[in-house]
Design a protein around this motif. Structure first.
Motif, PDB file in Angstrom:
ATOM      1  N   VAL A 115       0.864  -1.179   0.000  1.00  0.00           N
ATOM      2  CA  VAL A 115       0.000   0.000   0.000  1.00  0.00           C
ATOM      3  C   VAL A 115       0.900   1.228   0.000  1.00  0.00           C
ATOM      4  O   VAL A 115       1.802   1.356   0.820  1.00  0.00           O
ATOM      5  CB  VAL A 115      -0.958  -0.010   1.206  1.00  0.00           C
ATOM      6  CG1 VAL A 115      -2.010  -1.085   1.026  1.00  0.00           C
ATOM      7  CG2 VAL A 115      -0.232  -0.240   2.533  1.00  0.00           C
ATOM      8  N   ALA A 116       0.667   2.127  -0.944  1.00  0.00           N
ATOM      9  CA  ALA A 116       1.558   3.281  -1.094  1.00  0.00           C
ATOM     10  C   ALA A 116       0.799   4.450  -1.706  1.00  0.00           C
ATOM     11  O   ALA A 116       0.077   4.274  -2.693  1.00  0.00           O
ATOM     12  CB  ALA A 116       2.748   2.914  -1.982  1.00  0.00           C
ATOM     13  N   ASP A 117       0.966   5.632  -1.139  1.00  0.00           N
ATOM     14  CA  ASP A 117       0.347   6.809  -1.752  1.00  0.00           C
ATOM     15  C   ASP A 117       1.087   7.158  -3.038  1.00  0.00           C
ATOM     16  O   ASP A 117       2.186   6.649  -3.309  1.00  0.00           O
ATOM     17  CB  ASP A 117       0.329   7.978  -0.770  1.00  0.00           C
ATOM     18  CG  ASP A 117       1.718   8.440  -0.388  1.00  0.00           C
ATOM     19  OD1 ASP A 117       2.374   9.126  -1.200  1.00  0.00           O
ATOM     20  OD2 ASP A 117       2.175   8.112   0.726  1.00  0.00           O
ATOM     21  N   SER A 118       0.500   8.023  -3.846  1.00  0.00           N
ATOM     22  CA  SER A 118       1.021   8.286  -5.190  1.00  0.00           C
ATOM     23  C   SER A 118       2.416   8.898  -5.187  1.00  0.00           C
ATOM     24  O   SER A 118       3.150   8.779  -6.171  1.00  0.00           O
ATOM     25  CB  SER A 118       0.060   9.199  -5.946  1.00  0.00           C
ATOM     26  OG  SER A 118      -0.129  10.431  -5.257  1.00  0.00           O
ATOM     27  N   SER A 119       2.824   9.537  -4.084  1.00  0.00           N
ATOM     28  CA  SER A 119       4.155  10.139  -4.029  1.00  0.00           C
ATOM     29  C   SER A 119       5.270   9.095  -4.041  1.00  0.00           C
ATOM     30  O   SER A 119       6.424   9.425  -4.307  1.00  0.00           O
ATOM     31  CB  SER A 119       4.291  11.013  -2.778  1.00  0.00           C
ATOM     32  OG  SER A 119       4.319  10.215  -1.596  1.00  0.00           O
ATOM     33  N   LYS A 120       4.922   7.835  -3.763  1.00  0.00           N
ATOM     34  CA  LYS A 120       5.927   6.768  -3.702  1.00  0.00           C
ATOM     35  C   LYS A 120       6.213   6.148  -5.066  1.00  0.00           C
ATOM     36  O   LYS A 120       7.123   5.325  -5.201  1.00  0.00           O
ATOM     37  CB  LYS A 120       5.476   5.683  -2.728  1.00  0.00           C
ATOM     38  CG  LYS A 120       5.106   6.190  -1.336  1.00  0.00           C
ATOM     39  CD  LYS A 120       6.266   6.867  -0.651  1.00  0.00           C
ATOM     40  CE  LYS A 120       5.861   7.493   0.676  1.00  0.00           C
ATOM     41  NZ  LYS A 120       5.321   6.539   1.634  1.00  0.00           N
ATOM     42  N   LEU A 121       5.429   6.503  -6.093  1.00  0.00           N
ATOM     43  CA  LEU A 121       5.601   5.906  -7.413  1.00  0.00           C
ATOM     44  C   LEU A 121       6.723   6.605  -8.165  1.00  0.00           C
ATOM     45  O   LEU A 121       6.750   7.825  -8.282  1.00  0.00           O
ATOM     46  CB  LEU A 121       4.298   6.004  -8.208  1.00  0.00           C
ATOM     47  CG  LEU A 121       3.053   5.371  -7.568  1.00  0.00           C
ATOM     48  CD1 LEU A 121       1.848   5.546  -8.482  1.00  0.00           C
ATOM     49  CD2 LEU A 121       3.285   3.899  -7.265  1.00  0.00           C
ATOM     50  N   VAL A 122       7.654   5.815  -8.696  1.00  0.00           N
ATOM     51  CA  VAL A 122       8.806   6.357  -9.428  1.00  0.00           C
ATOM     52  C   VAL A 122       9.049   5.537 -10.686  1.00  0.00           C
ATOM     53  O   VAL A 122       8.613   4.388 -10.794  1.00  0.00           O
ATOM     54  CB  VAL A 122      10.081   6.344  -8.552  1.00  0.00           C
ATOM     55  CG1 VAL A 122       9.904   7.236  -7.335  1.00  0.00           C
ATOM     56  CG2 VAL A 122      10.436   4.921  -8.122  1.00  0.00           C
ATOM     57  N   ASP A 123       9.743   6.141 -11.644  1.00  0.00           N
ATOM     58  CA  ASP A 123      10.129   5.393 -12.843  1.00  0.00           C
ATOM     59  C   ASP A 123      11.303   4.467 -12.541  1.00  0.00           C
ATOM     60  O   ASP A 123      11.382   3.355 -13.063  1.00  0.00           O
ATOM     61  CB  ASP A 123      10.491   6.358 -13.974  1.00  0.00           C
ATOM     62  CG  ASP A 123       9.288   7.145 -14.465  1.00  0.00           C
ATOM     63  OD1 ASP A 123       8.175   6.577 -14.479  1.00  0.00           O
ATOM     64  OD2 ASP A 123       9.458   8.330 -14.806  1.00  0.00           O
ATOM     65  N   TRP A 124      12.236   4.967 -11.711  1.00  0.00           N
ATOM     66  CA  TRP A 124      13.423   4.199 -11.340  1.00  0.00           C
ATOM     67  C   TRP A 124      13.669   4.363  -9.851  1.00  0.00           C
ATOM     68  O   TRP A 124      13.491   5.453  -9.304  1.00  0.00           O
ATOM     69  CB  TRP A 124      14.665   4.688 -12.101  1.00  0.00           C
ATOM     70  CG  TRP A 124      14.533   4.635 -13.584  1.00  0.00           C
ATOM     71  CD1 TRP A 124      14.133   5.642 -14.413  1.00  0.00           C
ATOM     72  CD2 TRP A 124      14.781   3.508 -14.416  1.00  0.00           C
ATOM     73  NE1 TRP A 124      14.119   5.221 -15.712  1.00  0.00           N
ATOM     74  CE2 TRP A 124      14.519   3.902 -15.749  1.00  0.00           C
ATOM     75  CE3 TRP A 124      15.212   2.198 -14.183  1.00  0.00           C
ATOM     76  CZ2 TRP A 124      14.667   3.048 -16.834  1.00  0.00           C
ATOM     77  CZ3 TRP A 124      15.364   1.344 -15.254  1.00  0.00           C
ATOM     78  CH2 TRP A 124      15.095   1.763 -16.551  1.00  0.00           C
ATOM     79  N   LEU A 125      14.118   3.288  -9.220  1.00  0.00           N
ATOM     80  CA  LEU A 125      14.466   3.363  -7.806  1.00  0.00           C
ATOM     81  C   LEU A 125      15.748   4.164  -7.618  1.00  0.00           C
ATOM     82  O   LEU A 125      16.607   4.185  -8.490  1.00  0.00           O
ATOM     83  CB  LEU A 125      14.665   1.959  -7.234  1.00  0.00           C
ATOM     84  CG  LEU A 125      13.474   0.997  -7.295  1.00  0.00           C
ATOM     85  CD1 LEU A 125      13.873  -0.362  -6.725  1.00  0.00           C
ATOM     86  CD2 LEU A 125      12.265   1.553  -6.547  1.00  0.00           C
ATOM     87  N   GLY A 126      15.874   4.803  -6.446  1.00  0.00           N
ATOM     88  CA  GLY A 126      17.144   5.432  -6.111  1.00  0.00           C
ATOM     89  C   GLY A 126      17.055   6.838  -5.559  1.00  0.00           C
ATOM     90  O   GLY A 126      18.020   7.328  -4.964  1.00  0.00           O
ATOM     91  N   SER A 127      15.940   7.527  -5.737  1.00  0.00           N
ATOM     92  CA  SER A 127      15.827   8.874  -5.168  1.00  0.00           C
ATOM     93  C   SER A 127      15.765   8.817  -3.647  1.00  0.00           C
ATOM     94  O   SER A 127      16.345   9.651  -2.957  1.00  0.00           O
ATOM     95  CB  SER A 127      14.580   9.579  -5.718  1.00  0.00           C
ATOM     96  OG  SER A 127      14.710   9.797  -7.105  1.00  0.00           O
ATOM     97  N   PHE A 128      15.051   7.816  -3.122  1.00  0.00           N
ATOM     98  CA  PHE A 128      14.989   7.619  -1.674  1.00  0.00           C
ATOM     99  C   PHE A 128      16.260   6.899  -1.225  1.00  0.00           C
ATOM    100  O   PHE A 128      16.648   5.892  -1.832  1.00  0.00           O
ATOM    101  CB  PHE A 128      13.759   6.785  -1.308  1.00  0.00           C
ATOM    102  CG  PHE A 128      13.495   6.697   0.169  1.00  0.00           C
ATOM    103  CD1 PHE A 128      12.701   7.637   0.809  1.00  0.00           C
ATOM    104  CD2 PHE A 128      14.062   5.678   0.932  1.00  0.00           C
ATOM    105  CE1 PHE A 128      12.465   7.568   2.176  1.00  0.00           C
ATOM    106  CE2 PHE A 128      13.829   5.597   2.301  1.00  0.00           C
ATOM    107  CZ  PHE A 128      13.030   6.545   2.917  1.00  0.00           C
ATOM    108  N   PRO A 129      16.933   7.378  -0.178  1.00  0.00           N
ATOM    109  CA  PRO A 129      18.155   6.707   0.290  1.00  0.00           C
ATOM    110  C   PRO A 129      17.881   5.244   0.630  1.00  0.00           C
ATOM    111  O   PRO A 129      16.939   4.942   1.372  1.00  0.00           O
ATOM    112  CB  PRO A 129      18.552   7.511   1.528  1.00  0.00           C
ATOM    113  CG  PRO A 129      17.932   8.852   1.318  1.00  0.00           C
ATOM    114  CD  PRO A 129      16.641   8.595   0.595  1.00  0.00           C
ATOM    115  N   LEU A 130      18.691   4.351   0.103  1.00  0.00           N
ATOM    116  CA  LEU A 130      18.491   2.918   0.293  1.00  0.00           C
ATOM    117  C   LEU A 130      18.949   2.491   1.684  1.00  0.00           C
ATOM    118  O   LEU A 130      20.124   2.584   2.013  1.00  0.00           O
ATOM    119  CB  LEU A 130      19.271   2.140  -0.773  1.00  0.00           C
ATOM    120  CG  LEU A 130      19.274   0.619  -0.635  1.00  0.00           C
ATOM    121  CD1 LEU A 130      17.858   0.059  -0.766  1.00  0.00           C
ATOM    122  CD2 LEU A 130      20.209  -0.005  -1.673  1.00  0.00           C
TER     123      LEU A 130
END
Length: 232
Positions: A115-130
């Motif tokens: 479950v994730a709000d729309s702000s969590k959708l990305v084309d590629w992973l990596g903007s959020f610190p892993l």
């Protein structure tokens, strides 16, 4: 509209009575837990396996019955949140510091619903610190090995001291370039001595419940790779 509440509560519709449910951690799953608690009060029968002490506390307060891996072999459905969700349903998780238990529960589940709000959708992973969970011993050595992968790790701090996971470990939050090969990065990180696990959840999500630009709940499924709009 409270997107987290809408998608968190929507996940409950996919549950049946008398099943074992993996209970995730975070601000979106919080709403899943709240609705489950209300249903349990009305006689709904499930058992939950929490992914963190925080979730266990909330579930206990809501009188949601809990179980453990000592009592069951597998989980029917796990519901959890995510910090990033790619277009191919790959995930970054661990912003709440529970990534190891979340991954154990997800792996044991027949089906993983995110479950994730729309702000969590990305084309590629990596903007959020892993997030990467590591043992406390040899922190600097572990960080140097991680840096060789081209990412920059920093120990997660809370009030001036290292954040401690439910497992007694540290979290490294790693600034990454765009993650073009998440499966390889997941493997390479986990091969480093001192790394317990990392927040890349690759090939694990079966369904993602989120919102589109029109603020309508949508269901994204791995098997079909199609998006169905659900009008509320």
């Amino acid at each position: 509209m409270n997107e987290k509440k809408a998608v968190g509560e929507k996940a409950v519709e996919f549950l049946k009575e008398d099943i074992v449910v993996g209970l995730g951690t975070g601000s979106t799953v919080y709403y899943t837990l709240q609705l489950l608690g209300k249903l349990v009060q009305q006689g709904y029968s499930i058992k939950g396996i929490p992914t963190s002490s925080q979730t266990a506390k909330i579930a206990t307060e809501l009188n949601i019955p809990l179980t453990s891996f000592n009592e069951i072999d597998e989980i029917d459905i796990a519901i959890d949140g995510a910090d990033e969700v790619s277009s191919s349903l790959e995930l970054i998780k661990g912003g709440g510091g529970a990534l190891l238990r979340e991954k154990i529960v997800a792996k044991a589940a027949k089906k993983l619903i995110i479950v994730a709000d729309s702000s969590k959708l990305v084309d590629w992973l990596g903007s959020f610190p892993l997030p990467v969970e590591i043992v406390p011993f040899g922190v600097e050595a572990t960080k140097r090995h991680i840096q060789k992968l081209g990412i920059n790790p920093e120990i997660r701090m809370v009030d001036g001291t290292p954040f401690i996971t439910d497992n007694g470990n540290y979290i490294l939050d790693c600034a990454c370039p765009k993650i073009l090969a998440p499966h390889e990065m997941e493997h390479d990180l986990n091969m480093i001595p001192g790394v317990v696990d990392n927040g890349l959840f690759i090939g694990m999500a079966d369904m993602v419940i989120t919102m589109d630009r029109n603020k309508e709940v949508i269901i994204m499924e791995r098997e079909k790779q199609v998006t169905n709009t659900i009008h509320q």
